[in-house]
Design a protein around this motif. Structure first.
Motif, PDB file in Angstrom:
ATOM      1  N   LEU A 117       0.888  -1.157   0.000  1.00  0.00           N
ATOM      2  CA  LEU A 117       0.000   0.000   0.000  1.00  0.00           C
ATOM      3  C   LEU A 117       0.930   1.212   0.000  1.00  0.00           C
ATOM      4  CD1 LEU A 117      -2.625   1.558   0.297  1.00  0.00           C
ATOM      5  CD2 LEU A 117      -2.586   1.067   2.747  1.00  0.00           C
ATOM      6  N   ASP A 118       0.917   1.932  -1.112  1.00  0.00           N
ATOM      7  CA  ASP A 118       1.883   3.022  -1.303  1.00  0.00           C
ATOM      8  C   ASP A 118       1.252   4.374  -1.006  1.00  0.00           C
ATOM      9  OD1 ASP A 118       3.501   0.994  -2.139  1.00  0.00           O
ATOM     10  OD2 ASP A 118       3.846   1.784  -4.154  1.00  0.00           O
ATOM     11  N   PRO A 119       1.871   5.162  -0.133  1.00  0.00           N
ATOM     12  CA  PRO A 119       1.395   6.540   0.082  1.00  0.00           C
ATOM     13  C   PRO A 119       1.673   7.390  -1.159  1.00  0.00           C
ATOM     14  CG  PRO A 119       2.897   5.846   1.835  1.00  0.00           C
ATOM     15  CD  PRO A 119       3.004   4.833   0.736  1.00  0.00           C
ATOM     16  N   PRO A 120       0.938   8.486  -1.326  1.00  0.00           N
ATOM     17  CA  PRO A 120       1.130   9.348  -2.504  1.00  0.00           C
ATOM     18  C   PRO A 120       2.588   9.776  -2.709  1.00  0.00           C
ATOM     19  CG  PRO A 120      -0.784  10.069  -1.228  1.00  0.00           C
ATOM     20  CD  PRO A 120      -0.136   8.967  -0.446  1.00  0.00           C
ATOM     21  N   PHE A 121       3.331   9.979  -1.596  1.00  0.00           N
ATOM     22  CA  PHE A 121       4.704  10.506  -1.765  1.00  0.00           C
ATOM     23  C   PHE A 121       5.630   9.527  -2.477  1.00  0.00           C
ATOM     24  CE2 PHE A 121       4.721   9.024   2.788  1.00  0.00           C
ATOM     25  CZ  PHE A 121       5.646   7.982   2.651  1.00  0.00           C
ATOM     26  N   MET A 122       5.216   8.227  -2.579  1.00  0.00           N
ATOM     27  CA  MET A 122       6.081   7.260  -3.258  1.00  0.00           C
ATOM     28  C   MET A 122       6.305   7.632  -4.721  1.00  0.00           C
ATOM     29  SD  MET A 122       7.022   4.877  -1.052  1.00  0.00           S
ATOM     30  CE  MET A 122       7.520   3.433  -1.988  1.00  0.00           C
ATOM     31  N   GLU A 123       5.353   8.370  -5.318  1.00  0.00           N
ATOM     32  CA  GLU A 123       5.555   8.741  -6.727  1.00  0.00           C
ATOM     33  C   GLU A 123       5.976  10.211  -6.897  1.00  0.00           C
ATOM     34  OE1 GLU A 123       1.954   8.308  -9.090  1.00  0.00           O
ATOM     35  OE2 GLU A 123       0.867   7.513  -7.394  1.00  0.00           O
ATOM     36  N   LEU A 124       6.387  10.853  -5.819  1.00  0.00           N
ATOM     37  CA  LEU A 124       6.811  12.253  -5.887  1.00  0.00           C
ATOM     38  C   LEU A 124       8.287  12.349  -5.494  1.00  0.00           C
ATOM     39  CD1 LEU A 124       3.759  13.875  -4.044  1.00  0.00           C
ATOM     40  CD2 LEU A 124       4.161  13.746  -6.518  1.00  0.00           C
ATOM     41  N   PRO A 125       8.939  13.445  -5.850  1.00  0.00           N
ATOM     42  CA  PRO A 125      10.301  13.641  -5.361  1.00  0.00           C
ATOM     43  C   PRO A 125      10.280  13.735  -3.833  1.00  0.00           C
ATOM     44  CG  PRO A 125       9.734  15.241  -7.067  1.00  0.00           C
ATOM     45  CD  PRO A 125       8.463  14.559  -6.672  1.00  0.00           C
ATOM     46  N   ARG A 126      11.189  13.018  -3.173  1.00  0.00           N
ATOM     47  CA  ARG A 126      11.178  12.937  -1.706  1.00  0.00           C
ATOM     48  C   ARG A 126      12.479  13.491  -1.137  1.00  0.00           C
ATOM     49  NH1 ARG A 126       9.952   6.617  -0.936  1.00  0.00           N
ATOM     50  NH2 ARG A 126       9.785   7.207   1.252  1.00  0.00           N
ATOM     51  N   PRO A 127      12.443  13.972   0.105  1.00  0.00           N
ATOM     52  CA  PRO A 127      13.703  14.387   0.719  1.00  0.00           C
ATOM     53  C   PRO A 127      14.647  13.185   0.805  1.00  0.00           C
ATOM     54  CG  PRO A 127      11.843  14.609   2.278  1.00  0.00           C
ATOM     55  CD  PRO A 127      11.284  14.133   0.981  1.00  0.00           C
ATOM     56  N   VAL A 128      15.928  13.448   0.575  1.00  0.00           N
ATOM     57  CA  VAL A 128      16.920  12.365   0.628  1.00  0.00           C
ATOM     58  C   VAL A 128      17.879  12.646   1.782  1.00  0.00           C
ATOM     59  CG1 VAL A 128      18.792  11.215  -0.619  1.00  0.00           C
ATOM     60  CG2 VAL A 128      16.716  11.924  -1.847  1.00  0.00           C
ATOM     61  N   LEU A 129      18.036  11.663   2.666  1.00  0.00           N
ATOM     62  CA  LEU A 129      18.910  11.815   3.830  1.00  0.00           C
ATOM     63  C   LEU A 129      20.308  11.313   3.478  1.00  0.00           C
ATOM     64  CD1 LEU A 129      16.492  10.402   6.588  1.00  0.00           C
ATOM     65  CD2 LEU A 129      16.519  12.663   5.496  1.00  0.00           C
ATOM     66  N   SER A 130      21.324  11.938   4.074  1.00  0.00           N
ATOM     67  CA  SER A 130      22.698  11.476   3.841  1.00  0.00           C
ATOM     68  C   SER A 130      23.491  11.607   5.136  1.00  0.00           C
ATOM     69  CB  SER A 130      23.360  12.299   2.736  1.00  0.00           C
ATOM     70  OG  SER A 130      23.311  13.678   3.062  1.00  0.00           O
ATOM     71  N   ASN A 131      24.613  10.884   5.169  1.00  0.00           N
ATOM     72  CA  ASN A 131      25.506  10.918   6.343  1.00  0.00           C
ATOM     73  C   ASN A 131      24.765  10.656   7.651  1.00  0.00           C
ATOM     74  OD1 ASN A 131      27.784  11.554   4.727  1.00  0.00           O
ATOM     75  ND2 ASN A 131      27.094  13.690   4.688  1.00  0.00           N
ATOM     76  N   VAL A 132      23.822   9.738   7.617  1.00  0.00           N
ATOM     77  CA  VAL A 132      23.142   9.366   8.870  1.00  0.00           C
ATOM     78  C   VAL A 132      24.087   8.429   9.621  1.00  0.00           C
ATOM     79  CG1 VAL A 132      21.102   8.279   9.882  1.00  0.00           C
ATOM     80  CG2 VAL A 132      20.898   9.552   7.723  1.00  0.00           C
ATOM     81  N   PRO A 133      24.431   8.745  10.883  1.00  0.00           N
ATOM     82  CA  PRO A 133      25.369   7.873  11.593  1.00  0.00           C
ATOM     83  C   PRO A 133      24.784   6.463  11.756  1.00  0.00           C
ATOM     84  CG  PRO A 133      24.466   9.555  13.083  1.00  0.00           C
ATOM     85  CD  PRO A 133      23.959   9.863  11.705  1.00  0.00           C
ATOM     86  N   SER A 134      25.637   5.446  11.709  1.00  0.00           N
ATOM     87  CA  SER A 134      25.119   4.080  11.832  1.00  0.00           C
ATOM     88  C   SER A 134      24.707   3.802  13.273  1.00  0.00           C
ATOM     89  CB  SER A 134      26.156   3.073  11.366  1.00  0.00           C
ATOM     90  OG  SER A 134      27.327   3.227  12.125  1.00  0.00           O
ATOM     91  N   LYS A 135      25.269   4.563  14.223  1.00  0.00           N
ATOM     92  CA  LYS A 135      24.935   4.367  15.636  1.00  0.00           C
ATOM     93  C   LYS A 135      24.605   5.720  16.250  1.00  0.00           C
ATOM     94  CE  LYS A 135      27.381   0.854  17.654  1.00  0.00           C
ATOM     95  NZ  LYS A 135      28.524   0.230  18.360  1.00  0.00           N
ATOM     96  N   ILE A 136      23.525   5.803  17.031  1.00  0.00           N
ATOM     97  CA  ILE A 136      23.247   7.065  17.725  1.00  0.00           C
ATOM     98  C   ILE A 136      23.115   6.808  19.224  1.00  0.00           C
ATOM     99  CG2 ILE A 136      22.208   8.113  15.669  1.00  0.00           C
ATOM    100  CD1 ILE A 136      19.509   7.783  16.751  1.00  0.00           C
TER     101      ILE A 136
END
Ligand SMILES: *[C@@H]1O[C@H](CO)[C@@H](O)[C@H](O)[C@H]1NC(C)=O
Ligand SMILES: *[C@@H]1O[C@H](CO)[C@@H](O)[C@H](O)[C@H]1NC(C)=O
Ligand SMILES: *[C@@H]1O[C@H](CO)[C@@H](O)[C@H](O)[C@H]1NC(C)=O
Ligand SMILES: *[C@@H]1O[C@H](CO)[C@@H](O)[C@H](O)[C@H]1NC(C)=O
Ligand SMILES: *[C@@H]1O[C@H](CO)[C@@H](O)[C@H](O)[C@H]1NC(C)=O
Length: 562
Positions: free
Chosen positions: A439-458
């Motif tokens: 079940l796909d939300p509408p945002f699945m077919e829109l440009p989405r924010p992209v996260l980067s440099n997320v630490p592997s451990k917090i």
């Protein structure tokens, strides 16, 4: 002229454009009935069935009852198990290992083709699995040395504040319908108290409708439980039970009168826990099984309580879904809403065990359209079917649903039969279901924010900064950062599923977010999680993180007490 992002273009082209909307998407065949499911890595969902006659086979030529579903290729890979995982529970540990807990004695007719062993005392360990396709990721079982203290079928398993699992209730052996051979105790993995189970008066009182107790880790480390129409808070550290008000109007929510329940998202600074319990039945739990029918209406009732002193004094607040649901599921979403999905309009959980059935099914009238629940809306305005699509695949007993790291919702299974069964057209009942959908939300077919440099451990109570690439046209007026455990889907319940919102500040150049991790290991029990960022109506893909040290349980308290 202003530069227009893809979203703006889509909006401006109006009627001719294909408007983004919620939709069900066919994803192929799971190879087994997805009777239990848990996301075990950013790309993999581990599914379990009973050891029976599923089409998928393991490398040694035996029939499989475990499979790794690849979210990138939409293909299953058989996973070898030793014991029968039928109606087990499970969760992640603080070190990222998944544990599947309990199960059943395989049917004699099935042992020939599966080679399965008695799974009632089993603990099945998996991962952490680093390979995106699951290469060399295997289930570890040691049926002689790695076991529960008691045989447990229909038990619940919950990760608690020290990163270990609390294992709650169940039945020793096969059940005619009600819990007539109960395991009225708690135990832990790794073991506490030298492995001696703790008896529970609450489980005793909640008979005979107390299978798969709905259990939740509260932000102070205690555990909230719902079984039958009873609720309580359990203090793990002092082994004491504090009874709370009954669910109103006779609503009962644990198996075999399966309603569902979910801890609502926790928000800083106070993280006040609220519980929502929906559906199930208001039938008396003293009704003889011969008098129960697959046509008895399920309840529309949802009950909600805040677990603050004021909230407890006020008690349960009653609301209603648009239709009654037996075996509904609740999926917390990264934006704080709750998806209510699946289940049946009438009847009960379990298979061929009541007076009037529909084929083998104790339930009938599948509900095909989900409902979105908005916790912050005023009473009476929280439920909406607006924009919700309708599927034609019944997801009844023995089905699963989970949020994926991609941000959509995966649906699998359904099998109100004793083994893999095709019900001929025109006959009553429901075929075993191998089809997978999202079940796909509408945002699945829109440009989405992209996260980067997320630490592997917090680490708890620490700030950390991540990169964010925000597509043109996506508003930054509202920013929600959710830390989520996606839970273990089994029997209309998702033990350990959790959303903890984190305070976040967008940098002036809108290229990075500085986020404050939860204050301690009680607000988010230490272990794996996904970080999702929602800007307006658009949610990023979830980034996999380890919260806390990643050490084996039990881990000491970390961070600051509230
Ligand atoms: C087990 O399988 C073998 C080979 O298919 C068959 O000959 C035998 O009768 C089966 N046994 C049982 C108990 O079903
Ligand atoms: C899996 O294990 C085999 C045998 O140990 C090894 O050759 C192979 O490289 C491993 N594959 C991955 C993806 O780790
Ligand atoms: C809860 O169930 C018990 C056992 O059936 C019943 O006696 C009690 O009245 C119920 N509580 C409420 C509030 O309906
Ligand atoms: C499935 O269950 C039915 C009814 O119990 C039984 O007759 C049949 O032999 C079973 N099939 C398999 C393949 O186990
Ligand atoms: C995680 O902890 C459990 C419990 O101590 C242990 O059995 C398991 O082997 C650990 N996993 C890893 C990968 O070390």
């Amino acid at each position: 002229m202003l530069p227009l992002g893809p979203l703006a273009c889509l909006l401006l082209t109006g009627a001719t454009a294909h408007a983004a909307q919620w939709k069900f998407v066919d994803k192929g065949n799971a190879g087994i009935v997805g009777l239990e499911a848990i996301v075990v890595s950013p790309t993999l969902v581990l599914m379990f069935d009973r050891a029976t006659n599923d089409p998928l086979h393991t490398a040694d030529g035996k029939v499989a009852w475990g499979s790794l579903w690849n979210l990138e290729t939409n293909e299953p890979t058989a996973v070898k198990l030793l014991s029968d995982s039928f109606c087990a529970s499970g969760s992640m540990l603080s070190n990222g290992t998944m544990v599947s807990v309990g199960g059943n004695i395989p049917a004699a007719a099935d042992v020939n083709q599966t080679g399965a062993y008695d799974g009632r005392m089993a603990l099945r360990l998996f991962g952490p699995c680093a390979d995106p396709a699951g290469a060399n990721c295997t289930i570890f079982e040691d049926l002689d040395h790695l076991t529960l203290a008691e045989t447990r079928w229909y038990t619940s398993a919950l990760r608690i504040f020290d990163g270990s699992l609390m294992i709650v209730g169940g039945i020793h052996e096969s059940t005619p319908f009600y819990n007539t051979d109960p395991v009225n105790s708690f135990e832990f993995f790794p073991k506490k108290d030298g492995g001696v189970p703790r008896p529970s008066a609450f489980l005793e009182r909640s008979l005979p409708v107390n299978l798969f107790p709905r259990v939740f880790a509260l932000p102070d480390g205690k555990v909230f439980m719902l079984a039958n129409n009873l609720s309580m808070i359990y203090d793990v550290e002092t082994d004491t039970e504090q009874p709370l008000p009954d669910l109103p109007n006779g609503q009962r929510v644990s198996n075999p009168f399966d309603g569902t329940a979910q801890l609502l998202p926790l928000s800083p600074p106070d993280f006040i826990p609220e519980i929502l319990a929906c559906g199930g039945s208001t039938m008396s739990d003293q009704t003889p099984v011969e008098e129960l029918s697959s046509q008895d209406p399920a309840t529309t009732q949802c009950s909600r309580i805040a677990l603050s002193p004021e909230g407890i004094a006020k008690g349960w607040e009653v609301d209603h879904m648009p239709e009654g649901r037996m075996m509904p599921e609740m999926i917390p979403l990264p934006n704080g809403q709750i998806m209510i999905i699946n289940g049946a309009g009438t009847g009960y959980a379990a298979v061929a065990s009541i007076g009037v059935t529909t084929g083998n099914s104790n339930a009938d009238h599948p509900v095909f359209t989900p409902v979105l629940y908005t916790p912050s809306a005023p009473l009476g305005k929280r439920m909406s079917k607006l924009g919700m699509p309708t599927t034609n695949i019944a997801r009844l007993y023995h089905s699963t649903v989970t949020l994926t790291p991609q941000g959509n919702i995966l649906l699998a299974g359904s099998n109100p039969n004793g083994n893999l069964t095709v019900v001929p057209a025109g006959q009553p009942g429901f075929s075993s279901e191998l089809r997978v959908e999202t079940l796909d939300p509408p945002f699945m077919e829109l440009p989405r924010p992209v996260l980067s440099n997320v630490p592997s451990k917090i680490s708890f109570n620490q700030k950390f900064t991540i990169g964010i690439d925000i597509p043109a046209g996506v508003s930054t007026s509202s920013i929600q950062v959710a830390l989520m455990d996606l839970g273990f889907s089994t029997h209309a319940f998702h033990p350990s599923a959790r959303v903890v919102f984190m305070d976040a500040k967008l940098s002036a150049n809108k290229k990075s977010l500085t986020i404050t991790a939860p204050p301690n290991n009680r607000v988010y029990p230490p272990g794996p999680a996904y970080v999702f960022v929602t800007l307006g109506d658009t949610t990023s893909v979830g980034a996999h993180v380890m919260v806390g040290s990643g050490a084996n349980p039990p881990v000491p308290d970390q961070g600051v007490r509230l």
